[in-house]
Design a protein around this motif. Structure first.
Motif, mmCIF file in Angstrom:
data_model
loop_
_atom_site.group_PDB
_atom_site.id
_atom_site.type_symbol
_atom_site.label_atom_id
_atom_site.label_comp_id
_atom_site.label_asym_id
_atom_site.label_seq_id
_atom_site.Cartn_x
_atom_site.Cartn_y
_atom_site.Cartn_z
ATOM 1 N N THR A 56 0.832 -1.217 0.000
ATOM 2 C CA THR A 56 0.000 0.000 0.000
ATOM 3 C C THR A 56 0.863 1.262 0.000
ATOM 4 O OG1 THR A 56 -0.208 0.025 2.403
ATOM 5 C CG2 THR A 56 -1.917 -1.160 1.168
ATOM 6 N N THR A 63 -1.872 4.826 -7.849
ATOM 7 C CA THR A 63 -2.449 5.251 -6.571
ATOM 8 C C THR A 63 -1.680 6.444 -6.005
ATOM 9 O OG1 THR A 63 -1.067 3.608 -5.448
ATOM 10 C CG2 THR A 63 -3.319 2.959 -6.005
ATOM 11 N N TYR A 71 -4.695 8.396 0.451
ATOM 12 C CA TYR A 71 -5.289 7.177 0.987
ATOM 13 C C TYR A 71 -5.299 6.099 -0.092
ATOM 14 C CZ TYR A 71 -8.893 3.893 2.436
ATOM 15 O OH TYR A 71 -9.592 2.739 2.744
ATOM 16 N N HIS A 73 -6.796 2.207 -0.659
ATOM 17 C CA HIS A 73 -7.685 1.188 -0.105
ATOM 18 C C HIS A 73 -7.012 -0.187 -0.209
ATOM 19 C CE1 HIS A 73 -11.488 -0.365 1.290
ATOM 20 N NE2 HIS A 73 -11.418 -1.312 0.371
ATOM 21 N N PRO A 74 -6.835 -0.917 0.894
ATOM 22 C CA PRO A 74 -6.126 -2.211 0.861
ATOM 23 C C PRO A 74 -6.974 -3.320 0.248
ATOM 24 C CG PRO A 74 -6.915 -1.755 3.086
ATOM 25 C CD PRO A 74 -7.251 -0.540 2.260
ATOM 26 N N VAL A 75 -6.634 -3.692 -0.956
ATOM 27 C CA VAL A 75 -7.279 -4.822 -1.625
ATOM 28 C C VAL A 75 -6.270 -5.956 -1.819
ATOM 29 C CG1 VAL A 75 -8.407 -5.600 -3.738
ATOM 30 C CG2 VAL A 75 -8.964 -3.349 -2.787
ATOM 31 N N GLN A 443 -7.733 -2.676 -6.774
ATOM 32 C CA GLN A 443 -7.230 -1.752 -5.762
ATOM 33 C C GLN A 443 -7.268 -0.320 -6.284
ATOM 34 O OE1 GLN A 443 -4.418 -3.041 -2.941
ATOM 35 N NE2 GLN A 443 -3.011 -1.329 -3.305
ATOM 36 N N ALA A 446 -11.039 0.792 -6.180
ATOM 37 C CA ALA A 446 -11.487 1.019 -4.802
ATOM 38 C C ALA A 446 -10.828 2.268 -4.213
ATOM 39 C CB ALA A 446 -11.179 -0.203 -3.947
ATOM 40 N N THR A 447 -9.562 2.455 -4.545
ATOM 41 C CA THR A 447 -8.857 3.630 -4.036
ATOM 42 C C THR A 447 -9.494 4.912 -4.576
ATOM 43 O OG1 THR A 447 -6.781 2.410 -3.802
ATOM 44 C CG2 THR A 447 -6.622 4.811 -3.951
ATOM 45 N N HIS A 450 -13.023 5.454 -2.957
ATOM 46 C CA HIS A 450 -12.972 5.863 -1.561
ATOM 47 C C HIS A 450 -12.359 7.255 -1.413
ATOM 48 C CE1 HIS A 450 -13.898 1.640 -0.810
ATOM 49 N NE2 HIS A 450 -14.183 1.977 0.440
ATOM 50 N N ARG A 451 -11.426 7.599 -2.275
ATOM 51 C CA ARG A 451 -10.891 8.961 -2.225
ATOM 52 C C ARG A 451 -11.981 9.977 -2.579
ATOM 53 N NH1 ARG A 451 -4.853 8.666 -5.017
ATOM 54 N NH2 ARG A 451 -3.771 7.697 -3.244
ATOM 55 N N GLU A 453 -15.157 9.552 -2.145
ATOM 56 C CA GLU A 453 -16.084 9.589 -1.013
ATOM 57 C C GLU A 453 -15.500 10.417 0.128
ATOM 58 O OE1 GLU A 453 -18.575 6.412 1.799
ATOM 59 O OE2 GLU A 453 -17.018 5.725 0.400
#
Length: 483
Positions: A56, A63, A71, A73-75, A443, A446-447, A450-451, A453
């Motif tokens: 990460t 990322t 940030y 997101h850990p996938v 990943q 999702a990253t 979530h960023r 959000e």
């Protein structure tokens, strides 16, 4: 059968027969290794990105931080760790690798049981099955393939022993250790006491022997005078036994005898370092970023050429291969791209750029001539190549371990002692696709989600002042007046 070890190819002149063919194969191997190391650099770029995502850490164009938000997101990590645990648990259900040799016929039962017990001991007692499988599985999940090498390993056994005894007893202890295959090095010796009882016994024994010796010498001198006595000589000289100081053994040798007895019976406390070796079969994972082979051949046992390079210090090479000729190795090994003993190290220069896909601070190159010579770093290659080395028209599988022009060992073998694990095979390709590669896009998605959000939440929670330009006089605002 071609089998040689510990020699330097640069020192060979007018080679003929098998040695001439070997020198030609050595030249071809240098070219193959250099070409494959270039391929490694490309493959390791992908593996390095997988490692960054697993840890990460920010990756460029993947990322990297956006608008100050880093940030990730850990996938990758939870999936890789979970799959590693599941596969390990499936292979070693009770903490040991369990397998059984099946007999070929009714008379093979005893041999099958013996083979099962022997391999069970080598795998589970001489090795750490869980640690080995964990590294092997994680290498395959993160780096396309995982390689495991099975090889004999001379394991050093060191014991520190304290013993007490005289000089003769200490020498007997050293001889007994040598008979047991141990090298005894005395690290300390201190005098403890003296066995005075034994010294007294030896002194009394010496006195008895010395008196008898003195009488025997005096008698011999008297007899000599008798034989030389002539008529007219003084008869009174024959009536006295000659006593010469030279014949008095107790007087002449007594002091030296006492000193020798004291030395023989001095008791010492001695410290010893006992070093021995135990030959075991070891399962050693090969780091994928060190492995090179023909990528168009699927099965590892059908590889026309494969192997791996292993960067290590000179001292580590001496420990791994204890029969190395120290002076020759240090003069002809493949050092790093700086320092002394350097003679066009293209191979090692490529290896430095292709190595270490793990993105953490590791050891320095350790190649500078100002350093201690045994702490400098060399590249040791272990390769398997199919070549007609005996000139019979058939290709033999030759295993060679070497560094630069120093050949540690070269011999014909029956198979390549490496097992290959591919998590997601690709058609007609040795290198498969790692699980990490397939999870990197997830990943990234999702990253990014979530960023967005997080950024939306920050915007919502931050108070803001809204104004209408047609209703507000900005000059009055600047002057502090109410609008």
């Amino acid at each position: 059968m071609f089998d040689k070890s510990h020699f330097v190819t640069n020192n060979i002149v007018n080679a003929k027969g098998n040695m001439n063919r070997f020198l030609k194969m050595k030249g071809l191997l240098d070219q193959k290794c250099a070409a494959n190391l270039r391929l490694l650099a490309t493959k390791n770029n992908i593996n390095r990105a997988s490692d960054y995502h697993y840890l990460t850490l920010a990756v460029t164009q993947s990322t990297e931080p956006v608008n100050g938000i880093d940030y990730i997101h850990p996938v990758l990590k939870p999936n890789i760790d979970y799959m590693t645990a599941v596969i390990s648990k499936g292979l070693i259900q009770n903490g040991e690798i369990n397998f059984e040799f099946i007999p070929d016929n009714e008379g093979d039962d005893v041999a099958a049981r013996q083979a099962t017990n022997m391999v069970h001991k080598l795998v589970n007692q001489s090795n750490d099955p869980h640690s080995i499988l964990q590294h092997w599985i994680m290498d395959a999940l993160l780096h396309k393939n995982g390689e495991m090498m099975v090889s004999p390993y001379r394991e050093q056994i060191t014991r520190y022993v304290k013993t007490t005894g005289t000089e003769d007893q200490l020498r007997a202890f050293e001889a007994q250790a040598a008979d047991a295959g141990l090298t005894a090095t005395r690290t300390g010796k201190r005098s403890k006491s003296i066995d005075m009882e034994q010294v007294q016994k030896e002194t009394q024994q010496f006195k008895v022997e010395a008196q008898a010796n003195t009488q025997q010498k005096g008698l011999a001198s008297y007899l000599e005078k008798l034989t030389t006595f002539a008529e007219g000589d003084n008869d009174e000289a024959l009536n006295e036994m000659p006593v010469n100081a030279e014949d008095n053994t107790e007087l002449n040798d007594g002091e030296q005898q006492i000193m020798d007895s004291l030395k023989r019976n001095t008791i010492y406390d001695a410290d010893y370092k006992l070093v021995g070796y135990n030959l075991n079969v070891k399962f050693r994972p090969i780091a994928q970023h060190y492995w090179m082979c023909d990528p168009t051949v699927i099965s590892i046992q059908e590889q026309p050429f494969c192997g791996f390079y292993d960067p290590m210090t000179v001292q580590e090479a001496f420990e791994r291969f204890p029969d190395i000729d120290t002076e020759l190795f240090m003069a002809h090994a493949e050092y790093s791209n700086v320092g002394a003993y350097q003679a066009g190290s293209l191979l090692n220069n490529l290896a430095i750029h292709a190595r270490d896909s793990v993105p953490i601070n590791g050891l320095p190159q350790q190649g500078y001539a100002a350093q201690d010579p045994v702490s400098r770093q060399v590249t040791v290659l272990t390769v398997w190549n199919r070549y007609d080395i005996d000139g019979d028209g058939e290709l033999e599988l030759v295993e060679m371990i070497y560094s630069g022009s120093y050949i540690i060992s070269v011999r014909e073998v029956e198979f390549i002692p490496v097992a290959n694990m591919v998590p997601r095979p690709l058609p007609q390709n040795f290198y498969g696709m790692s699980v990490a590669e397939s999870l990197v896009p997830s990943q990234e998605y999702a990253t990014a989600a979530h960023r967005a959000e997080i950024q939306l939440g920050l915007l919502t929670a931050t108070p803001r002042l809204g104004v209408k330009p047609d209703k507000v006089d900005f000059e009055m605002l600047q002057d502090g007046e109410a609008a």
